[in-house]
Design an enzyme around this catalytic site. Sequence first.
Site, short mmCIF file in Angstrom:
data_model
loop_
_atom_site.label_atom_id
_atom_site.label_comp_id
_atom_site.label_asym_id
_atom_site.label_seq_id
_atom_site.Cartn_x
_atom_site.Cartn_y
_atom_site.Cartn_z
N LYS A 112 0.85 -1.08 0.08
CA LYS A 112 0.06 0.01 0.00
C LYS A 112 0.80 1.18 -0.08
O LYS A 112 0.58 2.02 -0.60
CB LYS A 112 -0.78 -0.12 1.15
CG LYS A 112 -2.36 0.96 1.24
CD LYS A 112 -3.05 0.76 2.63
CE LYS A 112 -4.29 0.02 2.20
NZ LYS A 112 -5.12 0.17 3.34
N THR B 235 -12.50 5.74 15.30
CA THR B 235 -13.49 5.55 15.95
C THR B 235 -13.36 4.55 17.34
O THR B 235 -13.06 3.30 16.95
CB THR B 235 -14.66 5.18 15.55
OG1 THR B 235 -15.03 6.11 14.26
CG2 THR B 235 -16.09 5.31 15.96
N GLU C 194 -13.05 11.48 13.56
CA GLU C 194 -13.05 11.86 12.20
C GLU C 194 -14.57 11.72 11.68
O GLU C 194 -15.12 10.68 11.91
CB GLU C 194 -12.30 11.01 11.23
CG GLU C 194 -12.32 11.49 9.93
CD GLU C 194 -11.98 12.84 9.55
OE1 GLU C 194 -11.22 13.50 10.25
OE2 GLU C 194 -13.05 13.62 9.03
N PHE D 235 -30.86 11.91 5.94
CA PHE D 235 -30.83 10.49 6.50
C PHE D 235 -32.35 10.13 6.86
O PHE D 235 -32.46 9.42 7.76
CB PHE D 235 -29.93 10.69 7.67
CG PHE D 235 -28.55 10.51 7.57
CD1 PHE D 235 -27.90 9.26 7.35
CD2 PHE D 235 -27.88 11.43 7.02
CE1 PHE D 235 -26.55 9.32 7.13
CE2 PHE D 235 -26.50 11.57 6.73
CZ PHE D 235 -25.90 10.25 6.93
N ALA E 285 -35.73 6.22 2.84
CA ALA E 285 -36.28 4.50 3.08
C ALA E 285 -35.63 3.93 2.06
O ALA E 285 -35.40 4.30 1.00
CB ALA E 285 -37.79 4.67 2.99
N GLY E 286 -35.40 2.65 2.58
CA GLY E 286 -34.62 1.84 1.30
C GLY E 286 -34.00 0.30 2.05
O GLY E 286 -34.58 0.17 3.09
N GLY F 252 -25.27 0.44 5.89
CA GLY F 252 -24.40 -0.68 5.72
C GLY F 252 -23.08 0.21 5.93
O GLY F 252 -22.92 1.45 6.43
N CYS G 263 -18.86 1.62 9.14
CA CYS G 263 -19.07 2.62 10.36
C CYS G 263 -20.32 2.39 10.98
O CYS G 263 -20.19 2.07 12.05
CB CYS G 263 -18.93 4.15 9.95
SG CYS G 263 -17.16 4.48 9.42
N ARG H 271 -17.79 -2.94 2.50
CA ARG H 271 -17.83 -3.52 3.87
C ARG H 271 -19.33 -3.40 4.50
O ARG H 271 -19.83 -2.32 4.46
CB ARG H 271 -16.92 -2.71 4.65
CG ARG H 271 -15.46 -3.11 4.38
CD ARG H 271 -14.53 -2.45 5.43
NE ARG H 271 -14.17 -0.97 4.88
CZ ARG H 271 -13.38 -0.20 5.58
NH1 ARG H 271 -12.69 -0.54 6.59
NH2 ARG H 271 -13.29 1.24 5.26
P1 NAD Z 1 -8.88 0.71 6.91
O1 NAD Z 1 -9.10 -0.41 7.17
O2 NAD Z 1 -9.50 1.35 5.38
O3 NAD Z 1 -7.55 1.45 7.26
C1 NAD Z 1 -6.92 1.05 8.23
C2 NAD Z 1 -5.30 0.83 8.11
O4 NAD Z 1 -4.57 0.74 9.17
C3 NAD Z 1 -5.05 -0.11 7.04
O5 NAD Z 1 -4.17 0.58 5.92
C4 NAD Z 1 -3.88 -1.06 7.77
O6 NAD Z 1 -2.94 -1.77 6.88
C5 NAD Z 1 -3.43 0.02 8.63
N1 NAD Z 1 -2.87 -0.62 9.91
C6 NAD Z 1 -3.22 -1.69 10.79
N2 NAD Z 1 -2.53 -1.99 11.67
C7 NAD Z 1 -1.55 -1.02 11.70
C8 NAD Z 1 -0.35 -0.82 12.52
N3 NAD Z 1 0.11 -1.43 13.51
N4 NAD Z 1 0.57 0.40 12.05
C9 NAD Z 1 0.39 0.82 10.98
N5 NAD Z 1 -0.63 0.78 9.99
C10 NAD Z 1 -1.84 -0.28 10.48
O7 NAD Z 1 -10.04 1.59 7.88
P2 NAD Z 1 -10.75 3.12 7.83
O8 NAD Z 1 -11.84 2.79 7.12
O9 NAD Z 1 -9.89 4.03 7.26
O10 NAD Z 1 -11.11 3.29 9.30
C11 NAD Z 1 -9.99 3.48 10.44
C12 NAD Z 1 -10.97 4.11 11.33
O11 NAD Z 1 -11.43 5.50 11.14
C13 NAD Z 1 -11.84 3.34 12.12
O12 NAD Z 1 -11.97 3.25 13.60
C14 NAD Z 1 -13.15 3.44 11.60
O13 NAD Z 1 -14.29 3.40 12.41
C15 NAD Z 1 -13.17 5.20 11.49
N6 NAD Z 1 -13.87 5.93 10.57
C16 NAD Z 1 -13.95 5.39 9.46
C17 NAD Z 1 -14.59 6.04 8.49
C18 NAD Z 1 -14.99 5.76 7.07
O14 NAD Z 1 -15.74 6.30 6.50
N7 NAD Z 1 -14.08 4.60 6.75
C19 NAD Z 1 -15.09 7.55 8.93
C20 NAD Z 1 -14.80 7.97 10.18
C21 NAD Z 1 -14.11 7.08 11.14
#
Ligand code: NAD
Length: 434
Positions: free
Chosen positions: A35, A121, A151, A249, A252-253, A257, A260, A327
């Site tokens: 990555k 989160t 975030e 928000f 309906a549907g 998913g 989050c 997801r």
């Molecule tokens: P993701 O799975 O897309 O990314 C997580 C990243 O962390 C991966 O690239 C993984 O390789 C890396 N990682 C894991 N262990 C590691 C380590 N020890 N050292 C370095 N890198 C490491 O996850 P995401 O969707 O970006 O979500 C991350 C967090 O943010 C979650 O807690 C999620 O709930 C929160 N969040 C997500 C969103 C969203 O829309 N996806 C929005 C707000 C908050």
Amino acid sequence: MKIAVFGTGYVGLVTAVGLAEFGHRVVGADKDTDKIRMISSGKAPIFEPGLEALLAKNLKSGRLEFSDDLGRAVRESDVIFVCVGTPPHDDGGADMSQIEEVSRLIAGSLNGYKVVVEKSTVPVKTSSWIKRTISLYRKSDTPFDVASNPEFLREGSAVGDFLNPDRIIIGVESERARDMLVRIYDNLKERILITNIDTAELIKHASNSFLALKISYINLIADLCEKTEADVELVARGMGLDPRIGGLFLRAGLGYGGSCFPKDVKALTRIGEDLGVDMRLLREGERINAERVRVFINKVKQSLWILKDKTIGILGLSFKPETDDIREAPSIKVISCLLAEGARLRLYDPQAMGHMKEMFPGDGERVAYCTSPVEAAQGANALLLVTEWDEFKEIDLKKIKQVMANPILIDGRNMFDPPAVRALGFEYSCLGRK
Ligand code: NAD
């Protein structure tokens, strides 16, 4: 100030790029070497509108770099944003192992005062665990602070959300940490709300759970509309005109998913129950959401009776439009149910087919991936709209009808206009309206 961002997934990559765009020097760190190589070459591993252009711009400026040397990222930074995953455990609680792993890593390379910021989160009280872990594993008494800066970006509009957020929540327990975080968001000062850490952690879970409940509420009303002559779209519009409710928000549907809402509702339920609070309100919202696919599949059965060996086209696989993320996408359950009934599926999505192929490999027999909506409709006994991509609003329904075996359209997102679609000769059904 030099910033490290740990984790370069949906949140971490946007955070790293966004902070560099604000003018900071940023290193995005991830243990996934492939990555890091891909991102360093200017390619985003995820589909997110506007991200690649901003990535290229900031890589070129020299303010942004990416590395799999996690120790160096810690040593060379003043502030570390933790953006790793917090996926759900089987019991609903958040799996905090990635956060613990990063905390230990930070402890091992702590070489001066740093602020460790939770952006992932996390359950309320997580900061105490991070503090304890870093204190246990650091080699000397080097001081550090933990802060919370949840975030709120939404996949599909993540770049704009990060650069222009509604609010920036900063949970701190020291002035030093507060000053450093406020400096990072200097350009957005008036949107900052400072709280203690428990409050900041809870704001994120409480916000997502509230939005999920709002979706379940309108789906409950949709069920009621099904039994009456009421139209859920108009009910939602009428409700949303009240500024105390707001129209967002209230669609309906097929329900919510994504990575989050489902996990955050479960995690908050678990946290509350562990603390002795009755969380049945959230459990009920979750139950209503889980019912959506069954309600939808029933519509398919009402149209086709027997699904075995029927050809069904599906438009939209990502959990929502403008993302490649699948997801917890409702499409996964829809596909599983239809395959279990013996249907043949023709799938199309503008961005998410690559990920879906990992879960349901196309064999051309039971599951075929198509290059356009028209191809997905080819020979189909019914066409299902599962994710409301804008692209589908523009499709040529006349052409779709010509290539289908039976012109049956089942709309899981109430995207089409019922009279207009019926006027074209489709047998059309949707959710909560006639
Ligand atoms: P993701 O799975 O897309 O990314 C997580 C990243 O962390 C991966 O690239 C993984 O390789 C890396 N990682 C894991 N262990 C590691 C380590 N020890 N050292 C370095 N890198 C490491 O996850 P995401 O969707 O970006 O979500 C991350 C967090 O943010 C979650 O807690 C999620 O709930 C929160 N969040 C997500 C969103 C969203 O829309 N996806 C929005 C707000 C908050």
